[in-house]
Design a protein around this motif. Structure first.
Motif, PDB file in Angstrom:
ATOM      1  N   GLU A 186       4.753  13.827  21.821  1.00  0.00           N
ATOM      2  CA  GLU A 186       5.441  14.922  22.513  1.00  0.00           C
ATOM      3  C   GLU A 186       6.929  14.845  22.213  1.00  0.00           C
ATOM      4  OE1 GLU A 186       6.044  14.759  26.790  1.00  0.00           O
ATOM      5  OE2 GLU A 186       5.508  12.633  26.848  1.00  0.00           O
ATOM      6  N   SER A 187       7.700  15.733  22.810  1.00  0.00           N
ATOM      7  CA  SER A 187       9.149  15.681  22.654  1.00  0.00           C
ATOM      8  C   SER A 187       9.715  14.556  23.525  1.00  0.00           C
ATOM      9  CB  SER A 187       9.770  17.018  23.071  1.00  0.00           C
ATOM     10  OG  SER A 187      11.149  16.868  23.326  1.00  0.00           O
ATOM     11  N   SER A 188      10.531  13.704  22.934  1.00  0.00           N
ATOM     12  CA  SER A 188      11.152  12.622  23.703  1.00  0.00           C
ATOM     13  C   SER A 188      12.061  13.180  24.800  1.00  0.00           C
ATOM     14  CB  SER A 188      11.929  11.684  22.779  1.00  0.00           C
ATOM     15  OG  SER A 188      12.807  12.400  21.932  1.00  0.00           O
ATOM     16  N   ASP A 189      12.687  14.319  24.547  1.00  0.00           N
ATOM     17  CA  ASP A 189      13.520  14.950  25.577  1.00  0.00           C
ATOM     18  C   ASP A 189      12.691  15.306  26.808  1.00  0.00           C
ATOM     19  OD1 ASP A 189      15.767  14.797  23.998  1.00  0.00           O
ATOM     20  OD2 ASP A 189      15.628  16.847  23.265  1.00  0.00           O
ATOM     21  N   ASP A 190      11.503  15.879  26.583  1.00  0.00           N
ATOM     22  CA  ASP A 190      10.644  16.272  27.708  1.00  0.00           C
ATOM     23  C   ASP A 190      10.249  15.054  28.543  1.00  0.00           C
ATOM     24  OD1 ASP A 190      10.804  18.847  26.795  1.00  0.00           O
ATOM     25  OD2 ASP A 190       8.786  18.901  25.944  1.00  0.00           O
ATOM     26  N   ALA A 191       9.943  13.946  27.871  1.00  0.00           N
ATOM     27  CA  ALA A 191       9.536  12.731  28.582  1.00  0.00           C
ATOM     28  C   ALA A 191      10.659  12.218  29.481  1.00  0.00           C
ATOM     29  CB  ALA A 191       9.130  11.655  27.578  1.00  0.00           C
ATOM     30  N   VAL A 192      11.891  12.333  29.014  1.00  0.00           N
ATOM     31  CA  VAL A 192      13.036  11.841  29.780  1.00  0.00           C
ATOM     32  C   VAL A 192      13.388  12.807  30.916  1.00  0.00           C
ATOM     33  CG1 VAL A 192      15.512  11.409  29.598  1.00  0.00           C
ATOM     34  CG2 VAL A 192      13.950  10.423  27.923  1.00  0.00           C
ATOM     35  N   ILE A 193      13.259  14.102  30.664  1.00  0.00           N
ATOM     36  CA  ILE A 193      13.571  15.097  31.704  1.00  0.00           C
ATOM     37  C   ILE A 193      12.667  14.920  32.917  1.00  0.00           C
ATOM     38  CG2 ILE A 193      13.354  17.582  32.205  1.00  0.00           C
ATOM     39  CD1 ILE A 193      14.589  18.041  29.374  1.00  0.00           C
ATOM     40  N   GLN A 197      15.042   4.287  18.088  1.00  0.00           N
ATOM     41  CA  GLN A 197      15.054   2.826  17.978  1.00  0.00           C
ATOM     42  C   GLN A 197      14.218   2.194  19.091  1.00  0.00           C
ATOM     43  OE1 GLN A 197      16.341   0.925  15.608  1.00  0.00           O
ATOM     44  NE2 GLN A 197      18.139   1.905  14.730  1.00  0.00           N
ATOM     45  N   ALA A 198      14.378   2.706  20.322  1.00  0.00           N
ATOM     46  CA  ALA A 198      13.643   2.140  21.458  1.00  0.00           C
ATOM     47  C   ALA A 198      12.138   2.251  21.241  1.00  0.00           C
ATOM     48  CB  ALA A 198      14.049   2.850  22.752  1.00  0.00           C
ATOM     49  N   TRP A 199      11.695   3.418  20.796  1.00  0.00           N
ATOM     50  CA  TRP A 199      10.243   3.619  20.626  1.00  0.00           C
ATOM     51  C   TRP A 199       9.695   2.790  19.461  1.00  0.00           C
ATOM     52  CZ3 TRP A 199       6.229   4.889  17.538  1.00  0.00           C
ATOM     53  CH2 TRP A 199       5.027   5.205  18.167  1.00  0.00           C
ATOM     54  N   LEU A 200      10.380   2.829  18.329  1.00  0.00           N
ATOM     55  CA  LEU A 200       9.886   2.100  17.153  1.00  0.00           C
ATOM     56  C   LEU A 200       9.852   0.594  17.408  1.00  0.00           C
ATOM     57  CD1 LEU A 200      11.673   3.961  14.205  1.00  0.00           C
ATOM     58  CD2 LEU A 200       9.318   4.268  14.985  1.00  0.00           C
ATOM     59  N   GLU A 201      10.858   0.085  18.131  1.00  0.00           N
ATOM     60  CA  GLU A 201      10.882  -1.353  18.428  1.00  0.00           C
ATOM     61  C   GLU A 201       9.737  -1.732  19.355  1.00  0.00           C
ATOM     62  OE1 GLU A 201      14.839  -2.039  19.865  1.00  0.00           O
ATOM     63  OE2 GLU A 201      15.733  -1.665  17.880  1.00  0.00           O
ATOM     64  N   ARG A 202       9.480  -0.937  20.390  1.00  0.00           N
ATOM     65  CA  ARG A 202       8.387  -1.246  21.307  1.00  0.00           C
ATOM     66  C   ARG A 202       7.032  -1.178  20.584  1.00  0.00           C
ATOM     67  NH1 ARG A 202       7.026  -1.839  26.714  1.00  0.00           N
ATOM     68  NH2 ARG A 202       8.999  -2.977  26.680  1.00  0.00           N
ATOM     69  N   ALA A 203       6.893  -0.223  19.656  1.00  0.00           N
ATOM     70  CA  ALA A 203       5.644  -0.100  18.894  1.00  0.00           C
ATOM     71  C   ALA A 203       5.535  -1.118  17.762  1.00  0.00           C
ATOM     72  CB  ALA A 203       5.524   1.324  18.335  1.00  0.00           C
ATOM     73  N   GLU A 204       6.611  -1.902  17.564  1.00  0.00           N
ATOM     74  CA  GLU A 204       6.663  -2.937  16.530  1.00  0.00           C
ATOM     75  C   GLU A 204       6.476  -2.361  15.121  1.00  0.00           C
ATOM     76  OE1 GLU A 204       3.944  -6.068  17.605  1.00  0.00           O
ATOM     77  OE2 GLU A 204       5.067  -6.571  19.424  1.00  0.00           O
ATOM     78  N   VAL A 205       7.098  -1.212  14.892  1.00  0.00           N
ATOM     79  CA  VAL A 205       7.027  -0.586  13.560  1.00  0.00           C
ATOM     80  C   VAL A 205       8.412  -0.297  12.984  1.00  0.00           C
ATOM     81  CG1 VAL A 205       4.739   0.419  13.901  1.00  0.00           C
ATOM     82  CG2 VAL A 205       6.764   1.730  14.582  1.00  0.00           C
ATOM     83  N   ARG A 206       9.478  -0.715  13.667  1.00  0.00           N
ATOM     84  CA  ARG A 206      10.829  -0.408  13.182  1.00  0.00           C
ATOM     85  C   ARG A 206      11.060  -0.943  11.771  1.00  0.00           C
ATOM     86  NH1 ARG A 206      14.292   0.657  10.660  1.00  0.00           N
ATOM     87  NH2 ARG A 206      16.547   0.791  11.058  1.00  0.00           N
ATOM     88  N   HIS A 207      10.493  -2.124  11.479  1.00  0.00           N
ATOM     89  CA  HIS A 207      10.733  -2.783  10.194  1.00  0.00           C
ATOM     90  C   HIS A 207      10.136  -2.015   9.012  1.00  0.00           C
ATOM     91  CE1 HIS A 207       6.740  -4.030  11.435  1.00  0.00           C
ATOM     92  NE2 HIS A 207       6.491  -4.399  10.195  1.00  0.00           N
ATOM     93  N   ARG A 222      14.966   4.233  28.974  1.00  0.00           N
ATOM     94  CA  ARG A 222      14.333   3.437  27.917  1.00  0.00           C
ATOM     95  C   ARG A 222      12.841   3.257  28.184  1.00  0.00           C
ATOM     96  NH1 ARG A 222      16.452   0.170  23.841  1.00  0.00           N
ATOM     97  NH2 ARG A 222      14.828  -1.122  22.893  1.00  0.00           N
ATOM     98  N   SER A 223      12.504   2.968  29.433  1.00  0.00           N
ATOM     99  CA  SER A 223      11.104   2.767  29.788  1.00  0.00           C
ATOM    100  C   SER A 223      10.286   4.029  29.545  1.00  0.00           C
ATOM    101  CB  SER A 223      11.007   2.348  31.258  1.00  0.00           C
ATOM    102  OG  SER A 223       9.663   2.221  31.645  1.00  0.00           O
ATOM    103  N   ALA A 224      10.842   5.188  29.910  1.00  0.00           N
ATOM    104  CA  ALA A 224      10.128   6.452  29.709  1.00  0.00           C
ATOM    105  C   ALA A 224       9.880   6.719  28.230  1.00  0.00           C
ATOM    106  CB  ALA A 224      10.915   7.603  30.327  1.00  0.00           C
ATOM    107  N   VAL A 225      10.885   6.432  27.401  1.00  0.00           N
ATOM    108  CA  VAL A 225      10.741   6.648  25.952  1.00  0.00           C
ATOM    109  C   VAL A 225       9.704   5.696  25.373  1.00  0.00           C
ATOM    110  CG1 VAL A 225      11.932   6.457  23.734  1.00  0.00           C
ATOM    111  CG2 VAL A 225      13.063   7.589  25.658  1.00  0.00           C
ATOM    112  N   GLU A 226       9.769   4.431  25.778  1.00  0.00           N
ATOM    113  CA  GLU A 226       8.840   3.438  25.234  1.00  0.00           C
ATOM    114  C   GLU A 226       7.387   3.748  25.564  1.00  0.00           C
ATOM    115  OE1 GLU A 226      11.758  -0.502  25.225  1.00  0.00           O
ATOM    116  OE2 GLU A 226      10.357  -0.192  26.884  1.00  0.00           O
ATOM    117  N   LYS A 227       7.162   4.442  26.674  1.00  0.00           N
ATOM    118  CA  LYS A 227       5.794   4.739  27.129  1.00  0.00           C
ATOM    119  C   LYS A 227       5.201   5.996  26.491  1.00  0.00           C
ATOM    120  CE  LYS A 227       6.341   2.494  31.615  1.00  0.00           C
ATOM    121  NZ  LYS A 227       6.650   2.716  33.050  1.00  0.00           N
TER     122      LYS A 227
END
Length: 258
Positions: free
Chosen positions: A31-38, A121-131, A81-86
């Protein structure tokens, strides 16, 4: 996804044949990360005065207002950050990234997104795919001392098709040219662009007949590219996707061609 290989060793070791560019909102994530945070706001939505102040093509400016309002409402960095990571990944995208990791000698990956650096960055790091991603092109963002997430435009440009803060085609063209120089003149055999939105059409126009635009089925990019295909001006192959496995199937067929 599994072990993190440092970027420097990952990309110095290989000269990848293929470049894959990913949008973020509704492409990597579902979904849109903006919507998740709103949804963190009281009432889980923006007030009418703020919604009504939106101007088409001014995403960055609009989002700056939203983030300032959220800070005024006491929405914390931790909760953002928590909302984005989820946020869940788009269907099958983690399997797609797992496949690309298993073939990292063939594929170079980048993100090109009109979201922002903090969310991505927050989402990719939590999903362990940033690298897996050599580069992230997006709007810079970070929290200031007052606890407000401050957003800046990525660049300025003269493209009439794109929002004032980002032309993804300009980013794509510059990156491909820079990488060819860095690779001693070796061009990518194919470029793949994975997206969903109207702002993913402009970079797709830079793709050639050997390249593929992976467009999320039923989303704005898909509808717009179907219309463009009817004209003679669109060169790339268009492959709609519903889940990441659709993209894996296509990439596996391409790998078997040689």
């Amino acid at each position: 996804l599994m072990n993190c290989t440092p970027l420097s060793s990952l990309y110095d070791r290989y000269t990848q044949r293929f470049l894959v560019l990913f949008d973020f909102d509704e492409t990597i994530i579902g979904e849109s990360s903006d919507d998740a945070v709103i949804r963190l706001l009281p009432g889980q939505q923006l007030p009418a005065w703020l919604t009504n102040s939106f101007r088409e093509g001014h995403y960055n400016e609009n989002t700056q207002k939203v983030l300032a309002f959220m800070a005024e409402q006491g929405v914390s960095e931790e909760s953002i950050r928590s909302a984005v990571e989820k946020i869940p990944a788009a269907p099958g995208v983690l399997k797609l990234l797992q496949f690309l990791q298993s073939r990292q000698q063939d594929f170079e990956l980048v993100v090109v997104s009109d979201a922002n650096s903090y969310f991505i960055q927050a989402w990719l790091e939590r999903a362990e795919v940033r690298h897996l991603f050599r580069k992230i092109f997006t709007n810079p963002a970070g929290f200031d001392t007052n606890g407000r997430l401050v957003l800046l435009p990525y660049h300025s440009h003269s493209c009439p098709r794109c929002p004032d803060n980002m032309c993804k085609q300009a980013i794509l063209r510059e990156y491909v040219a820079d990488r060819q120089r860095e690779r001693g003149g070796a061009a990518f055999q194919k470029v793949f662009y994975v997206g969903d939105g109207a702002n993913d059409v402009c970079p797709s126009l830079a793709l050639g007949p050997q390249d593929v635009a992976f467009t999320r089925r039923g989303f704005p990019m898909h509808r717009l590219l179907v219309e463009l295909q009817r004209s003679a001006g669109f060169k790339a192959n268009v492959v709609p996707w519903v889940c990441g496995e659709d993209i894996v199937d296509c990439l596996e067929r391409i790998l078997k061609e040689r």
